[in-house]
Design an enzyme around this catalytic site. Structure first.
Site, mmCIF file in Angstrom:
data_model
loop_
_atom_site.group_PDB
_atom_site.id
_atom_site.type_symbol
_atom_site.label_atom_id
_atom_site.label_comp_id
_atom_site.label_asym_id
_atom_site.label_seq_id
_atom_site.Cartn_x
_atom_site.Cartn_y
_atom_site.Cartn_z
ATOM 1 N N LEU A 10 0.817 -1.220 0.000
ATOM 2 C CA LEU A 10 0.000 0.000 0.000
ATOM 3 C C LEU A 10 0.848 1.267 0.000
ATOM 4 O O LEU A 10 0.329 2.377 0.076
ATOM 5 C CB LEU A 10 -0.929 0.011 1.227
ATOM 6 C CG LEU A 10 -1.943 -1.133 1.289
ATOM 7 C CD1 LEU A 10 -2.759 -1.042 2.573
ATOM 8 C CD2 LEU A 10 -2.865 -1.122 0.077
ATOM 9 N N ASP A 34 0.226 -6.000 3.324
ATOM 10 C CA ASP A 34 0.736 -4.836 4.050
ATOM 11 C C ASP A 34 0.367 -5.032 5.522
ATOM 12 O O ASP A 34 -0.465 -5.888 5.852
ATOM 13 C CB ASP A 34 0.121 -3.535 3.505
ATOM 14 C CG ASP A 34 0.992 -2.308 3.759
ATOM 15 O OD1 ASP A 34 1.563 -1.761 2.793
ATOM 16 O OD2 ASP A 34 1.126 -1.899 4.934
ATOM 17 N N TYR A 140 19.225 4.242 7.633
ATOM 18 C CA TYR A 140 18.626 3.746 6.380
ATOM 19 C C TYR A 140 19.721 3.246 5.439
ATOM 20 O O TYR A 140 19.616 2.165 4.859
ATOM 21 C CB TYR A 140 17.849 4.901 5.749
ATOM 22 C CG TYR A 140 17.135 4.596 4.453
ATOM 23 C CD1 TYR A 140 16.016 3.767 4.421
ATOM 24 C CD2 TYR A 140 17.543 5.195 3.257
ATOM 25 C CE1 TYR A 140 15.338 3.528 3.234
ATOM 26 C CE2 TYR A 140 16.868 4.970 2.075
ATOM 27 C CZ TYR A 140 15.761 4.135 2.067
ATOM 28 O OH TYR A 140 15.083 3.909 0.883
ATOM 29 N N LYS A 144 20.474 -0.411 3.935
ATOM 30 C CA LYS A 144 20.473 -0.689 2.490
ATOM 31 C C LYS A 144 21.765 -1.399 2.060
ATOM 32 O O LYS A 144 21.717 -2.343 1.262
ATOM 33 C CB LYS A 144 20.262 0.603 1.683
ATOM 34 C CG LYS A 144 18.840 1.154 1.775
ATOM 35 C CD LYS A 144 17.799 0.141 1.299
ATOM 36 C CE LYS A 144 16.390 0.683 1.271
ATOM 37 N NZ LYS A 144 15.381 -0.369 1.060
HETATM 38 P P1 NAD Z 1 6.381 3.555 1.684
HETATM 39 O O1 NAD Z 1 6.818 4.086 3.003
HETATM 40 O O2 NAD Z 1 5.559 4.431 0.814
HETATM 41 O O3 NAD Z 1 5.589 2.186 1.878
HETATM 42 C C1 NAD Z 1 6.004 1.198 2.768
HETATM 43 C C2 NAD Z 1 4.816 0.317 3.070
HETATM 44 O O4 NAD Z 1 5.260 -0.686 3.992
HETATM 45 C C3 NAD Z 1 3.648 1.042 3.718
HETATM 46 O O5 NAD Z 1 2.445 0.781 3.029
HETATM 47 C C4 NAD Z 1 3.599 0.477 5.135
HETATM 48 O O6 NAD Z 1 2.288 0.350 5.655
HETATM 49 C C5 NAD Z 1 4.239 -0.884 4.940
HETATM 50 N N1 NAD Z 1 4.803 -1.410 6.181
HETATM 51 C C6 NAD Z 1 5.416 -0.752 7.182
HETATM 52 N N2 NAD Z 1 5.780 -1.600 8.154
HETATM 53 C C7 NAD Z 1 5.401 -2.831 7.748
HETATM 54 C C8 NAD Z 1 5.497 -4.129 8.308
HETATM 55 N N3 NAD Z 1 6.054 -4.329 9.517
HETATM 56 N N4 NAD Z 1 4.997 -5.174 7.616
HETATM 57 C C9 NAD Z 1 4.406 -4.992 6.409
HETATM 58 N N5 NAD Z 1 4.285 -3.776 5.830
HETATM 59 C C10 NAD Z 1 4.776 -2.718 6.491
HETATM 60 O O7 NAD Z 1 7.699 3.072 0.927
HETATM 61 P P2 NAD Z 1 7.990 3.028 -0.636
HETATM 62 O O8 NAD Z 1 8.392 4.405 -1.051
HETATM 63 O O9 NAD Z 1 6.897 2.362 -1.333
HETATM 64 O O10 NAD Z 1 9.341 2.169 -0.628
HETATM 65 C C11 NAD Z 1 9.335 0.772 -0.826
HETATM 66 C C12 NAD Z 1 10.777 0.299 -0.869
HETATM 67 O O11 NAD Z 1 11.479 1.027 -1.885
HETATM 68 C C13 NAD Z 1 11.573 0.522 0.421
HETATM 69 O O12 NAD Z 1 12.502 -0.519 0.578
HETATM 70 C C14 NAD Z 1 12.337 1.805 0.141
HETATM 71 O O13 NAD Z 1 13.513 1.902 0.896
HETATM 72 C C15 NAD Z 1 12.635 1.636 -1.325
HETATM 73 N N6 NAD Z 1 12.920 2.904 -1.985
HETATM 74 C C16 NAD Z 1 11.952 3.848 -2.123
HETATM 75 C C17 NAD Z 1 12.254 5.056 -2.743
HETATM 76 C C18 NAD Z 1 11.225 6.128 -2.920
HETATM 77 O O14 NAD Z 1 11.578 7.258 -3.320
HETATM 78 N N7 NAD Z 1 9.948 5.858 -2.671
HETATM 79 C C19 NAD Z 1 13.560 5.292 -3.199
HETATM 80 C C20 NAD Z 1 14.527 4.312 -3.001
HETATM 81 C C21 NAD Z 1 14.193 3.103 -2.417
HETATM 82 N N1 SER Z 2 13.307 8.378 -1.439
HETATM 83 C C1 SER Z 2 14.068 7.638 -0.493
HETATM 84 C C2 SER Z 2 14.289 8.424 0.747
HETATM 85 O O1 SER Z 2 14.399 9.634 0.629
HETATM 86 C C3 SER Z 2 15.402 7.256 -1.087
HETATM 87 O O2 SER Z 2 15.690 5.980 -0.742
HETATM 88 O O3 SER Z 2 14.381 7.858 1.789
#
Ligand code: NAD
Ligand code: SER
Length: 312
Positions: A10, A34, A140, A144
Site C-alpha cells: 500500500l 501490508d 537507512y 540498504k
Molecule cells: P512507503 O513508506 O511508501 O511504503 C512502505 C509500506 O510498507 C507502507 O504501506 C507500510 O504500511 C508498509 N509497512 C510498514 N511496516 C510494515 C510491516 N512491519 N509489515 C508490512 N508492511 C509494512 O515506501 P515506498 O516508497 O513504497 O518504498 C518501498 C521500498 O522502496 C523501500 O525498501 C524503500 O527503501 C525503497 N525505496 C523507495 C524510494 C522512494 O523514493 N519511494 C527510493 C529508493 C528506495
Molecule cells: N526516497 C528515499 C528516501 O528519501 C530514497 O531511498 O528515503
C-alpha cells in the site's frame, strides 16, 4: 514470474506496482500484503494483512497462494529511520531476512529495492560508479548496504534468484511518499497545483537523483524478466533518470505555472542526509546488463505530473 506476492503493497511504490503487475500477470496472480488495510484494497484483488516481522505469517501466506516470486517493499524510509534508528533496523533488516528465508524455503524469485541512500559522504558524488565506496552515515543507508550484501549472500550461498536496483527519489501522483528525504520533490508538485507556492525543506543547490514512477516500475519488470546469465550486479543496479536540485523542479514547474514561488526552510536532519547522497549515479551497468532506459526527463515528468494532479 507468474504468481507474485508484494509486501508493503500500500506504499508509494507498492500501490502502483501491484496495479501494473495485475495488468500484466492477471489480477488473481498478484497478492498484495501490508501491515495495514486501505479502503477498497481487498476489492481490487487478493490482499492479506502481513507484518513482515512475523516470519511465520509471511511464510504461510506465500505458501497458501503458491507464489513463485516475492517483491519485498515494506521498509522505513530515510527520514523516519533517522528519527527511530532501532525500530528501522528491526523492520528493515528483520523484514528482509524473513522475506529472503521465505524465498529460500519455497524457491521463489526475489526482488527488493536498495537506494541512493546506500552511498555516503565519501562516495564520489558525480557519475557515482556502480561499484564504489559505500560508507553511508544514516541508519537507512546502513540497512540498504547490509541488505544488498544479504541478497548477494542468499544468491551465492543458497542459489536464491535475488535481484534489485538502487532507486533514486521517486516522484508520483498516486500515493504519497512515506517519510524519505526526497519527498520534497513530490510535495512541490502537489503544492504547485494547490497553492502555486512551496517551502522546501531541502536547500537550493542540493542535487539528488530522481525518477518518475512509470520508469521505476518499468525497471522492476525488465530486471525481473532479464536473462539471469547477463546479471553481474544482480542486487543493486544504479538506475537514474534525473539529477536535480529544488530550483530545477521550480524552473520546470514555471513552464506551466509561471507565478509558482519556491522558498526554503531547511530541515537540518534531512539536509545532512541529502548532502551525503550522490548528485547523479552512473546507470551504465543496468543499461548494459538488462537494457534499462528511462523515458521521462524532468520536463516530460513535470508536464505529466501537473496534468495528472490537476485531474485528480
Ligand atoms: P512507503 O513508506 O511508501 O511504503 C512502505 C509500506 O510498507 C507502507 O504501506 C507500510 O504500511 C508498509 N509497512 C510498514 N511496516 C510494515 C510491516 N512491519 N509489515 C508490512 N508492511 C509494512 O515506501 P515506498 O516508497 O513504497 O518504498 C518501498 C521500498 O522502496 C523501500 O525498501 C524503500 O527503501 C525503497 N525505496 C523507495 C524510494 C522512494 O523514493 N519511494 C527510493 C529508493 C528506495
Ligand atoms: N526516497 C528515499 C528516501 O528519501 C530514497 O531511498 O528515503
Amino acid at each position: 514470474m507468474k504468481k507474485i506476492l508484494v509486501t508493503g503493497a500500500l506504499g508509494q511504490i507498492g500501490s502502483e506496482l501491484v496495479e501494473k503487475l495485475r495488468e500484466t500477470y492477471g489480477t488473481a496472480n498478484v497478492i498484495g500484503t501490508d501491515i495495514r488495510i486501505a479502503e477498497g484494497a481487498a476489492e481490487k484483488g487478493p490482499f492479506e494483512i502481513v507484518d513482515v516481522t512475523d516470519a511465520d505469517k509471511l511464510f504461510s501466506v506465500a505458501k497458501d497462494y503458491q507464489v513463485d516470486t516475492i517483491m519485498h517493499l515494506a521498509a522505513l524510509l530515510s527520514a523516519k529511520a533517522e528519527a527511530n534508528p532501532k525500530f528501522a533496523w528491526d523492520l528493515n533488516m528483520g523484514g528482509l531476512i524473513n522475506a529472503l528465508e521465505v524465498a529460500r524455503e519455497l524457491d521463489l524469485q526475489f526482488f527488493t529495492p536498495s537506494s541512493i541512500g546506500a552511498f555516503g559522504p565519501s562516495t564520489p558524488k558525480d557519475g557515482t560508479p556502480q561499484e564504489t565506496v559505500q560508507r553511508p552515515t544514516t541508519m537507512y543507508g546502513v540497512n540498504k548496504v547490509a541488505g544488498e550484501l544479504l541478497c548477494d549472500y542468499y544468491y551465492h550461498r543458497f542459489g536464491v534468484d535475488t535481484r534489485g536496483v538502487r532507486y533514486p527519489g521517486l516522484i508520483s501522483y498516486v500515493s504519497p511518499p512515506g517519510g524519505g528525504t526526497t519527498d520534497y520533490a513530490v510535495e512541490m508538485y502537489y503544492e504547485a497545483v494547490r497553492n502555486k507556492a512551496y517551502r522546501s525543506d531541502i536547500d537550493a543547490g542540493t542535487y539528488m537523483d530522481m525518477m518518475y514512477m512509470p520508469d521505476a516500475l518499468q525497471a522492476i519488470m525488465q530486471l525481473m524478466e532479464a536473462d539471469p546469465g547477463k546479471l553481474k550486479h544482480r542486487n543493486a543496479y544504479n538506475i537514474s533518470a534525473i539529477s536535480a536540485a529544488p530550483e530545477d523542479f521550480a524552473i520546470a514547474i514555471r513552464k506551466h505555472i509561471p507565478d509558482f514561488k519556491l522558498t526554503y526552510e531547511v530541515d537540518p536532519v534531512k539536509q545532512k542526509i541529502a548532502e551525503s547522497w550522490p548528485n547523479s549515479m552512473d546507470s551504465s551497468a543496468a543499461r548494459e546488463e538488462w537494457g534499462f532506459k528511462a523515458a521521462y526527463d524532468i520536463d516530460a515528468m513535470t508536464k505529466d505530473m501537473l496534468e495528472k494532479l490537476r485531474s485528480k
